[in-house]
Write a protein that holds these residues in place. Structure first.
Motif, PDB file in Angstrom:
ATOM      1  N   HIS A 221      19.952 -12.643  35.645  1.00 55.15           N
ATOM      2  CA  HIS A 221      20.963 -11.594  35.500  1.00 55.15           C
ATOM      3  C   HIS A 221      22.362 -12.209  35.480  1.00 55.15           C
ATOM      4  O   HIS A 221      22.643 -13.004  34.608  1.00 55.15           O
ATOM      5  CB  HIS A 221      20.797 -10.532  36.586  1.00 55.15           C
ATOM      6  N   ASP A 222      23.224 -11.925  36.419  1.00 53.35           N
ATOM      7  CA  ASP A 222      24.613 -12.379  36.340  1.00 53.35           C
ATOM      8  C   ASP A 222      25.008 -13.104  37.621  1.00 53.35           C
ATOM      9  O   ASP A 222      25.740 -12.559  38.456  1.00 53.35           O
ATOM     10  CB  ASP A 222      25.545 -11.183  36.103  1.00 53.35           C
ATOM     11  N   PRO A 223      24.531 -14.340  37.807  1.00 50.62           N
ATOM     12  CA  PRO A 223      24.814 -15.041  39.062  1.00 50.62           C
ATOM     13  C   PRO A 223      26.238 -15.574  39.118  1.00 50.62           C
ATOM     14  O   PRO A 223      26.950 -15.614  38.110  1.00 50.62           O
ATOM     15  CB  PRO A 223      23.810 -16.198  39.037  1.00 50.62           C
ATOM     16  N   ALA A 224      26.658 -15.987  40.308  1.00 49.06           N
ATOM     17  CA  ALA A 224      27.958 -16.610  40.487  1.00 49.06           C
ATOM     18  C   ALA A 224      27.865 -18.074  40.077  1.00 49.06           C
ATOM     19  O   ALA A 224      26.944 -18.482  39.381  1.00 49.06           O
ATOM     20  CB  ALA A 224      28.403 -16.455  41.937  1.00 49.06           C
ATOM     21  N   GLY A 301      18.721  -6.209  38.142  1.00 52.16           N
ATOM     22  CA  GLY A 301      20.155  -6.451  38.189  1.00 52.16           C
ATOM     23  C   GLY A 301      20.576  -7.355  39.324  1.00 52.16           C
ATOM     24  O   GLY A 301      21.765  -7.649  39.478  1.00 52.16           O
ATOM     25  N   ILE A 302      19.628  -7.823  40.114  1.00 51.87           N
ATOM     26  CA  ILE A 302      19.956  -8.681  41.257  1.00 51.87           C
ATOM     27  C   ILE A 302      20.442 -10.035  40.747  1.00 51.87           C
ATOM     28  O   ILE A 302      19.789 -10.672  39.930  1.00 51.87           O
ATOM     29  CB  ILE A 302      18.734  -8.833  42.202  1.00 51.87           C
ATOM     30  N   PRO A 303      21.624 -10.491  41.162  1.00 49.38           N
ATOM     31  CA  PRO A 303      22.126 -11.781  40.666  1.00 49.38           C
ATOM     32  C   PRO A 303      21.458 -12.948  41.371  1.00 49.38           C
ATOM     33  O   PRO A 303      21.115 -12.865  42.551  1.00 49.38           O
ATOM     34  CB  PRO A 303      23.620 -11.717  41.002  1.00 49.38           C
ATOM     35  N   GLY A 304      21.257 -14.046  40.659  1.00 51.64           N
ATOM     36  CA  GLY A 304      20.638 -15.203  41.278  1.00 51.64           C
ATOM     37  C   GLY A 304      20.300 -16.279  40.274  1.00 51.64           C
ATOM     38  O   GLY A 304      20.758 -16.253  39.133  1.00 51.64           O
ATOM     39  N   TRP A 305      19.452 -17.190  40.720  1.00 55.92           N
ATOM     40  CA  TRP A 305      19.074 -18.336  39.904  1.00 55.92           C
ATOM     41  C   TRP A 305      17.563 -18.530  39.915  1.00 55.92           C
ATOM     42  O   TRP A 305      16.909 -18.270  40.917  1.00 55.92           O
ATOM     43  CB  TRP A 305      19.757 -19.601  40.424  1.00 55.92           C
ATOM     44  N   ILE A 306      17.043 -19.002  38.800  1.00 55.05           N
ATOM     45  CA  ILE A 306      15.613 -19.301  38.656  1.00 55.05           C
ATOM     46  C   ILE A 306      15.450 -20.811  38.688  1.00 55.05           C
ATOM     47  O   ILE A 306      16.178 -21.536  37.998  1.00 55.05           O
ATOM     48  CB  ILE A 306      15.067 -18.769  37.316  1.00 55.05           C
TER      49      ILE A 306
END
Length: 330
Positions: A221-224, A301-306
């Motif tokens: 989604h849209d991570p920092a 929609g949860i932001p994060g990284w894979i």
């Protein structure tokens, strides 16, 4: 002796022994196919690297100019029967692992079907031009007689020292391993020498040792900004064995919190709210999850990284020997 004794106390032991006997004697029919069929499976519950191996084979076959096709049961899906996996699917449509494979190889045919023999027939009918079929998690499906059977095993939990459920982690008799064409041990120590010293012995059976390699983060989604070394992270997993991943992350980051769900867990609104609450209360944290879990988190929609993972051999010689054994290709 204790392991063998517990095995026959299992309520599954006699049922499994009778089932294998009926297949071995021809009372239950197994089907052969004129196209290459490679089966990837195990005889234990829990993660042994079946999906990474399936992805490895698909990638190598593509590099060799072949047409790999992946057929899976599609565990956890709400659909039934034969179905082609599409990029727009959800885990409810096709299962998390088949969808993960499809997203890693968008141009590769991936299908799901509870009946593997019917699924193979459908693939051959629809794609008659040189299909190479990879069966994901099908070692116990004896209705299909695969051209090659790859038995996956965790080096840290060898099936030779385990016993049947409910006393152990085996979901089939240890003798079933004899049907394999090779055994691939995953999550091995850091060197081939260590593997050969501590590895199990299988007379007359080719054995290969591998390890898991974790890649660079991919956005969910849209991570920092990507986490820096030593930064606090929120690890979210719904896989069979999250311990190796957690240990890997702890070498580079501070795993401030690990929310661990069962394998194939269907994330609920309450689960997502809990993740958001933790991230809101701890602005310095960033969420990290697996590619398999990302399939089920898509749309949240949860932001994060894979963090991607792939299976690796200790040498090119070992890798090429394995690939030649299971495909006949160089």
């Amino acid at each position: 002796m204790k392991t063998s004794f517990l095995q026959w106390l299992s309520p599954y032991a006699l049922v499994l022994a009778l089932r294998h006997l009926l297949y071995d004697r021809g009372f239950f029919r197994s089907y052969d196919f004129e196209v290459p069929v490679i089966c990837v499976g195990n005889i234990t519950v829990g993660g042994t690297g079946k999906t990474p191996m399936t992805e490895y084979l698909a990638g190598r076959l593509l590099e060799s100019g072949k047409t790999p096709m992946v057929l899976s049961r599609g565990y956890g899906r709400r659909t039934r029967g034969f179905r082609y996996v599409e990029l727009a699917d959800t885990a409810f449509d096709s299962g998390d692992e088949p969808l993960q494979i499809k997203r890693h190889f968008p141009g590769t045919v991936v299908a799901v079907c509870e009946n593997r023999a019917k699924g193979i027939r459908r693939l051959i009918e629809d794609y008659p031009q040189d299909p190479w079929i990879i069966l994901d998690d099908a070692f116990q499906h004896r209705q299909v007689r695969a051209g090659k059977n790859i038995l996956m095993a965790d080096h840290n939990r060898p099936f030779t020292k385990d016993t049947l459920l409910p006393f152990g982690r085996l979901r089939d008799l240890p003798a079933a391993a004899r049907r394999a064409d090779c055994i691939v041990y995953t999550r091995c120590p850091e060197s081939m020498a260590d593997c050969e010293k501590t590895g199990e012995r299988h007379a007359g059976m080719p054995v290969f040792y591998t390890f898991m390699s974790y890649g660079s983060f991919l956005p969910l989604h849209d991570p920092a900004v990507m986490p820096r070394t030593g930064a606090p992270v929120l690890l979210v997993t719904g896989i069979a064995n999250a311990r190796p991943l957690k240990e890997h992350l702890q070498k580079h980051y501070l795993v401030a919190c690990h929310i661990e769900f069962p394998d194939h867990h269907r994330f609920t609104g309450k689960d997502i709210a809990r993740m958001r609450e933790l991230l809101d209360k701890n602005p310095s944290w960033q969420l990290i999850t697996t590619a398999k879990d990302a399939v089920r988190l898509k749309g949240s929609g949860i932001p994060g990284w894979i963090i991607p993972v792939r299976i690796c051999f200790f040498s090119r010689e070992s890798e090429d020997a394995f690939f030649h054994l299971v495909t006949g290709l160089q």
